[in-house]
Design an enzyme around this catalytic site. Structure first.
Site, short mmCIF file in Angstrom:
data_model
loop_
_atom_site.label_atom_id
_atom_site.label_comp_id
_atom_site.label_asym_id
_atom_site.label_seq_id
_atom_site.Cartn_x
_atom_site.Cartn_y
_atom_site.Cartn_z
N ASP A 183 0.90 -1.20 -0.10
CA ASP A 183 0.02 0.07 -0.05
C ASP A 183 0.82 1.24 0.12
O ASP A 183 1.55 1.51 1.08
CB ASP A 183 -1.00 -0.17 1.41
CG ASP A 183 -1.96 1.00 1.12
OD1 ASP A 183 -1.93 1.94 0.30
OD2 ASP A 183 -2.72 1.04 2.18
N HIS A 185 -0.47 4.15 -0.16
CA HIS A 185 -1.30 4.90 0.63
C HIS A 185 -1.47 6.46 -0.09
O HIS A 185 -1.85 7.42 0.54
CB HIS A 185 -0.55 5.23 2.02
CG HIS A 185 -1.57 5.19 3.18
ND1 HIS A 185 -2.03 6.37 3.78
CD2 HIS A 185 -2.55 4.22 3.53
CE1 HIS A 185 -3.03 5.82 4.57
NE2 HIS A 185 -3.05 4.84 4.50
N GLU A 209 -0.99 -0.83 -4.28
CA GLU A 209 -2.52 -0.13 -3.94
C GLU A 209 -2.35 1.60 -3.80
O GLU A 209 -1.01 1.96 -3.20
CB GLU A 209 -2.93 -0.55 -2.51
CG GLU A 209 -4.15 0.16 -1.97
CD GLU A 209 -5.10 -0.55 -0.87
OE1 GLU A 209 -5.36 0.66 -0.02
OE2 GLU A 209 -4.82 -1.68 -0.45
N HIS A 285 -12.40 -2.38 0.15
CA HIS A 285 -11.67 -1.67 1.06
C HIS A 285 -12.46 -1.79 2.31
O HIS A 285 -13.35 -1.34 2.42
CB HIS A 285 -11.41 -0.46 0.70
CG HIS A 285 -10.41 0.58 1.69
ND1 HIS A 285 -10.89 1.51 2.63
CD2 HIS A 285 -9.26 0.56 1.80
CE1 HIS A 285 -9.93 1.89 3.35
NE2 HIS A 285 -8.74 1.32 2.95
#
Length: 382
Positions: A183, A185, A209, A285
């Protein structure tokens, strides 16, 4: 049947539940929240409540359209999160009235189980490896971890090496016995995302991600063109109209709508269908609570393109309460070999411990995400 009351409960660690009551005594639960903005979403829920009180809860589609289209200004994280939690609760009521789980009302199962993955925290490779070992001991073989710390718009090779070194050590420790997504982010700029993805390619992560922020979605197809790693995105997109542009542009292999942010079950099921038409996977998610997870599972079990499901058991954010602390029927969320089974009880299939909800809501924390700054003092993406 008429809606008679809507009550909201802000709860630890960073959640909010809502309860919709009816004149026939049937109650539905939902989970509307934006992490760090719970009070704002709460206000939006009660603004919608002015219209919803007295309405028939069975008219889910009409009520959804009124909430979305009834105001000149629409969409965005606050409004769509409020709609999401209300929508979940309406589906919960409908299932209880008809004595059927929500997935049954949506056409029935397309699978018998869905793979779950677990978050792994830790700032150092040894901590991450230890966390994976512990989770493997309870049946997980698929994980997600932060791909990097804060990273400058143009950062140095040391920052890149630190991120790559963690991934290299994980792959060396476990080989291909596990899978893991990384991730970013949204904390990585487009130029640095290109560098990082290239360096990470040999370690074959399951997905990357949010390689860049949703505001920079035009980079998804450009990044995808330079890598074999699937790109996942969608947690900060809030309606099918936002997802439409991403699907049309291409590049994203896995969509990650959040059932508590993107309009609830009604909207996310439509998003899942759109993704299937583009041969794109679905992985909702869900770093939130049990109602959000239940809503995700119902969509997973009726969506052919669902690939795996995030869940927050043991996630580092869960300080003050764990995923199932407010749930009476904990056994229904047990996993077998890292897979969830369908929830079989009517509605969402979550029996909420209302007394505990009321008690812990009395001193709920106002969670805020950390504020990061770069060495020069400017604000960094968290």
């Amino acid at each position: 049947m008429k809606i008679t009351n809507i009550t909201t409960y802000r709860l630890p660690p960073r959640w909010m539940f809502l309860k919709i009551e009816t004149d026939e005594g049937i109650v539905g639960w939902g989970e509307p929240v934006i992490e760090g903005r719970a009070r704002t979403v709460e206000a939006a829920v009660h603004e919608f409540g002015d219209y919803l009180i007295g309405q028939d809860p069975a008219r889910i589609n009409d009520l959804w359209q009124v909430m979305y289209r009834g105001g000149f200004y629409r969409g965005g994280p606050i409004m769509m999160s409020a709609i999401a939690g209300i929508d979940q609760a309406l589906w919960d009521i409908k299932g209880k009235v008809l004595n059927a789980p929500v997935w049954q009302l949506m056409g029935g199962l397309v699978r018998d189980k869905i793979k779950a993955y677990s978050w792994v925290g830790g700032d150092r490779p040894a901590e991450v490896i230890d966390g994976i070992k512990k989770l493997r001991g309870i049946g997980f073989d698929t994980f997600k971890l932060n791909g990097c710390e804060e990273m400058g718009i143009i950062d140095n090779s040391r920052a890149v090496d630190a991120a790559v070194n963690t991934v290299a050590q994980i792959r060396e420790a476990f080989g291909n016995e596990i899978e893991f997504g990384l991730d970013f982010h949204g904390r990585v700029s487009a130029p640095m995302a290109k560098v990082l993805i290239k360096e990470l390619e040999p370690y074959r992560p399951l997905f990357i991600e949010e390689p860049v922020l949703a505001e920079q979605a035009e980079y998804y197809p450009r990044l995808a063109a330079q890598t074999h790693i699937p790109i996942a995105a969608g947690e900060r997109m809030f309606s099918r109209f936002e997802f439409k542009r991403v699907l049309e542009a291409g590049g994203v292999a896995i969509l990650q709508p959040d059932l508590s942010h993107a309009g609830g079950i009604t909207e996310c099921y439509k998003i899942a269908g759109m993704a299937e038409a583009y041969d794109v996977g679905l992985a909702p998610h869900c770093p939130l609570g049990p109602i959000a997870l239940a809503a995700c599972l119902h969509v997973d079990f009726v969506s052919h393109n669902a690939v795996f499901q995030e869940q927050s058991m043991g996630i580092h954010y869960n300080k003050g309460a764990e995923l199932l602390d407010f749930v009476k029927n904990k056994e229904d969320f047990n996993m077998e070999g890292g897979f969830f089974k369908p929830l079989m009880k009517p509605g969402l299939g979550v029996e909420i411990d209302e007394a505990r909800v009321i008690e812990l809501s009395k001193n709920a924390p106002d969670w805020r995400n950390p504020l990061w700054r770069y060495e020069d003092g400017s604000v960094a993406e968290w």
